[in-house]
Enzyme design. Structure first.
Site, mmCIF file in Angstrom:
data_model
loop_
_atom_site.group_PDB
_atom_site.id
_atom_site.type_symbol
_atom_site.label_atom_id
_atom_site.label_comp_id
_atom_site.label_asym_id
_atom_site.label_seq_id
_atom_site.Cartn_x
_atom_site.Cartn_y
_atom_site.Cartn_z
ATOM 1 N N CYS A 103 -40.679 -97.331 12.752
ATOM 2 C CA CYS A 103 -40.206 -97.867 11.480
ATOM 3 C C CYS A 103 -41.070 -99.096 11.170
ATOM 4 O O CYS A 103 -41.059 -100.062 11.929
ATOM 5 C CB CYS A 103 -38.728 -98.238 11.634
ATOM 6 S SG CYS A 103 -38.023 -99.060 10.202
ATOM 7 N N CYS A 117 -28.858 -107.026 2.647
ATOM 8 C CA CYS A 117 -30.010 -106.793 3.527
ATOM 9 C C CYS A 117 -30.603 -108.122 3.991
ATOM 10 O O CYS A 117 -30.869 -109.005 3.171
ATOM 11 C CB CYS A 117 -31.052 -105.987 2.751
ATOM 12 S SG CYS A 117 -32.667 -105.909 3.546
ATOM 13 N N SER A 210 -32.811 -95.379 -1.885
ATOM 14 C CA SER A 210 -31.627 -96.152 -1.481
ATOM 15 C C SER A 210 -30.729 -96.313 -2.695
ATOM 16 O O SER A 210 -31.047 -97.057 -3.612
ATOM 17 C CB SER A 210 -32.063 -97.514 -0.939
ATOM 18 O OG SER A 210 -32.890 -97.316 0.189
ATOM 19 N N CYS A 333 -31.147 -100.826 10.468
ATOM 20 C CA CYS A 333 -31.466 -100.912 9.042
ATOM 21 C C CYS A 333 -30.944 -102.211 8.453
ATOM 22 O O CYS A 333 -29.784 -102.536 8.602
ATOM 23 C CB CYS A 333 -30.796 -99.792 8.251
ATOM 24 S SG CYS A 333 -31.252 -98.180 8.743
HETATM 25 N N1 SAH Z 1 -37.014 -101.443 0.693
HETATM 26 C C1 SAH Z 1 -36.810 -100.090 1.046
HETATM 27 C C2 SAH Z 1 -37.069 -99.800 2.511
HETATM 28 C C3 SAH Z 1 -36.603 -100.815 3.514
HETATM 29 S S1 SAH Z 1 -34.865 -100.973 3.689
HETATM 30 C C4 SAH Z 1 -35.411 -99.649 0.656
HETATM 31 O O1 SAH Z 1 -34.595 -100.491 0.311
HETATM 32 O O2 SAH Z 1 -35.178 -98.442 0.658
HETATM 33 C C5 SAH Z 1 -34.463 -99.513 4.632
HETATM 34 C C6 SAH Z 1 -33.032 -99.030 4.441
HETATM 35 O O3 SAH Z 1 -32.107 -99.928 5.053
HETATM 36 C C7 SAH Z 1 -32.611 -98.925 2.992
HETATM 37 O O4 SAH Z 1 -31.941 -97.708 2.751
HETATM 38 C C8 SAH Z 1 -31.661 -100.078 2.843
HETATM 39 O O5 SAH Z 1 -30.773 -99.894 1.794
HETATM 40 C C9 SAH Z 1 -30.993 -100.086 4.188
HETATM 41 N N2 SAH Z 1 -30.280 -101.316 4.491
HETATM 42 C C10 SAH Z 1 -30.615 -102.570 4.125
HETATM 43 N N3 SAH Z 1 -29.709 -103.462 4.600
HETATM 44 C C11 SAH Z 1 -28.789 -102.748 5.288
HETATM 45 C C12 SAH Z 1 -27.632 -103.104 6.033
HETATM 46 N N4 SAH Z 1 -27.249 -104.358 6.176
HETATM 47 N N5 SAH Z 1 -26.930 -102.107 6.609
HETATM 48 C C13 SAH Z 1 -27.308 -100.809 6.495
HETATM 49 N N6 SAH Z 1 -28.408 -100.420 5.819
HETATM 50 C C14 SAH Z 1 -29.145 -101.378 5.213
HETATM 51 FE FE1 SF4 Z 2 -35.900 -105.089 0.054
HETATM 52 FE FE2 SF4 Z 2 -35.027 -102.670 0.865
HETATM 53 FE FE3 SF4 Z 2 -33.880 -104.929 1.774
HETATM 54 FE FE4 SF4 Z 2 -33.511 -104.208 -0.762
HETATM 55 S S1 SF4 Z 2 -32.832 -103.089 1.080
HETATM 56 S S2 SF4 Z 2 -34.016 -106.275 -0.044
HETATM 57 S S3 SF4 Z 2 -35.494 -103.341 -1.240
HETATM 58 S S4 SF4 Z 2 -35.973 -104.271 2.148
#
Ligand code: SAH
Ligand code: SF4
Length: 354
Positions: A103, A117, A210, A333
């Site tokens: 990843c 996130c 997402s 994630c």
């Molecule tokens: N920016 C891109 C890829 C990186 S995030 C995106 O947002 O898709 C990778 C995945 O982790 C995304 O599906 C995001 O929604 C998820 N994610 C982010 N924060 C999270 C959290 N606290 N718990 C579970 N999934 C999360």
């Molecule tokens: Fe960036 Fe993906 Fe996190 Fe959203 S979930 S802040 S797009 S890394």
């Protein structure tokens, strides 16, 4: 100086030629870097002094800050400092009995600001270049006894907000490392122009979107980009990708208790994605929310997740609940974040392979 995994084959050829090396060395160097995916210092087809010379001329772009291995010994997270400016990024290796997935981060930080996130909470620092992205795969592979078969752009950053370097990295991984484009997943929060560009590329990568909510009113609270690219626009672009690529699109949905996990919300998602076009329609990946410092929400309880998935299935959607890995080292994630102290390596017994 060009970094090790940023250098083109022509640059490597020019370098070796300048040292008076025969032309076939280029293939040996290139194969050891990519096809065999081994540290150049271990390239047994090359004499030791030459290995050292190459290592010096093409330095790595990532310096190890910390490595942490989860209790299951199958998940490893690296915190790197980029040598050019000390920006910090993270990479995660998930090993399975016969294969491994890396990843990767596509940016240091992220400008998208999704509230749940950790990367979004920390803000944007800079884009990564292609060499920094490819090197993450190589460095993780160097420590994986299992062959790296899959790469997911689900680390720090929004890959489609850094399109060109991400695409160059994908081409290198596909053509030179030999990881099939289908096994490379680009995950996006919904950058519509980027999805449309992906749909027109020759290499058939896999797309993950997402979503996290079925209506804009719910989604914009979690994903600020929803104001710019609302759900309908994101789904249109994803449908175009599915049509162009003939590939099933995955939708990611972080399940947050009392926020987006009610039976009504599952029903709305089912109605939204049930008619999604393409072979196999839509696939939904339900991710129980991982805890982060800046967001108070909790993961949905397992029975609620199951009920949510069942409702989606009633609409003909395949739904899976993702097993979270590496939560004990904040490698799951959404938990990746630079400048965070991450736990040090566990006792030797908890460490992974050779
Ligand atoms: N920016 C891109 C890829 C990186 S995030 C995106 O947002 O898709 C990778 C995945 O982790 C995304 O599906 C995001 O929604 C998820 N994610 C982010 N924060 C999270 C959290 N606290 N718990 C579970 N999934 C999360
Ligand atoms: Fe960036 Fe993906 Fe996190 Fe959203 S979930 S802040 S797009 S890394």
């Amino acid at each position: 100086m060009t970094s090790r995994y940023a250098a083109s084959r022509a640059e490597v050829a020019a370098l070796l030629d300048g040292w008076g090396e025969p032309a076939y060395r280029v293939t040996q160097v290139w194969d050891s870097l990519y096809r065999q995916l081994q540290p150049i210092e271990d390239a047994s087809t090359l004499a030791r002094p030459l290995r050292a010379q190459i290592a010096d001329a093409l330095p790595p772009s990532l310096e190890l800050v910390t490595r942490a291995t989860a209790r299951d010994a199958m998940t490893t997270k690296w915190l790197w400092a980029c040598t050019r400016d000390d920006a910090q990024i993270e990479t995660v290796l998930m090993r399975y009995p016969t294969r491994a997935t890396v990843c990767v981060s596509s940016q240091a930080g992220c400008a998208m600001g999704c509230t749940f996130c950790a990367t979004g909470q920390a803000g944007f620092e800079r884009h990564l270049d292609a060499g920094e992205i490819v090197e993450q795969v190589a460095r993780a592979a160097h420590e994986s006894p299992q062959r790296v078969r899959n790469v997911v752009f689900m680390g720090m950053g929004e890959p489609l907000a850094n399109y060109d370097p991400v695409w160059s990295a994908i081409e290198r991984l596909h053509h030179d490392v030999g990881i099939s484009a289908r096994r490379i997943t680009v995950s996006t929060v919904g950058v519509v122009p980027g999805i449309l560009r992906l749909a027109r590329e020759r290499l058939p990568v896999t797309l993950a979107v997402s979503l996290h909510a079925a209506i804009d009113e719910d989604r914009r609270v979690l994903v600020p980009l929803d104001d710019r690219y609302p759900i309908a626009a994101v789904l249109d672009a994803a449908a175009e990708f599915a049509g162009a690529r003939g590939r099933r699109v995955t939708f990611e949905y972080a399940c947050i208790e009392g926020v987006n996990d009610s039976p009504d919300q599952a029903e709305a998602l089912g109605r939204l994605l049930g008619p999604f076009p393409g072979p196999g329609g839509a696939h939904v990946n339900l991710i129980p929310l991982n805890p982060t410092a800046g967001f108070g929400g909790a993961a949905s309880a397992t029975p609620r997740l199951r009920a949510f998935a069942d409702r989606l299935r009633a609409h003909g959607i395949t739904a899976t609940v993702r097993r979270n890995r590496g939560t004990d080292i904040a490698a799951a994630c959404g938990q990746l974040r630079s400048r965070d102290a991450i736990p040090r390596e566990g006792p030797p017994s908890a460490r992974m392979g050779p």
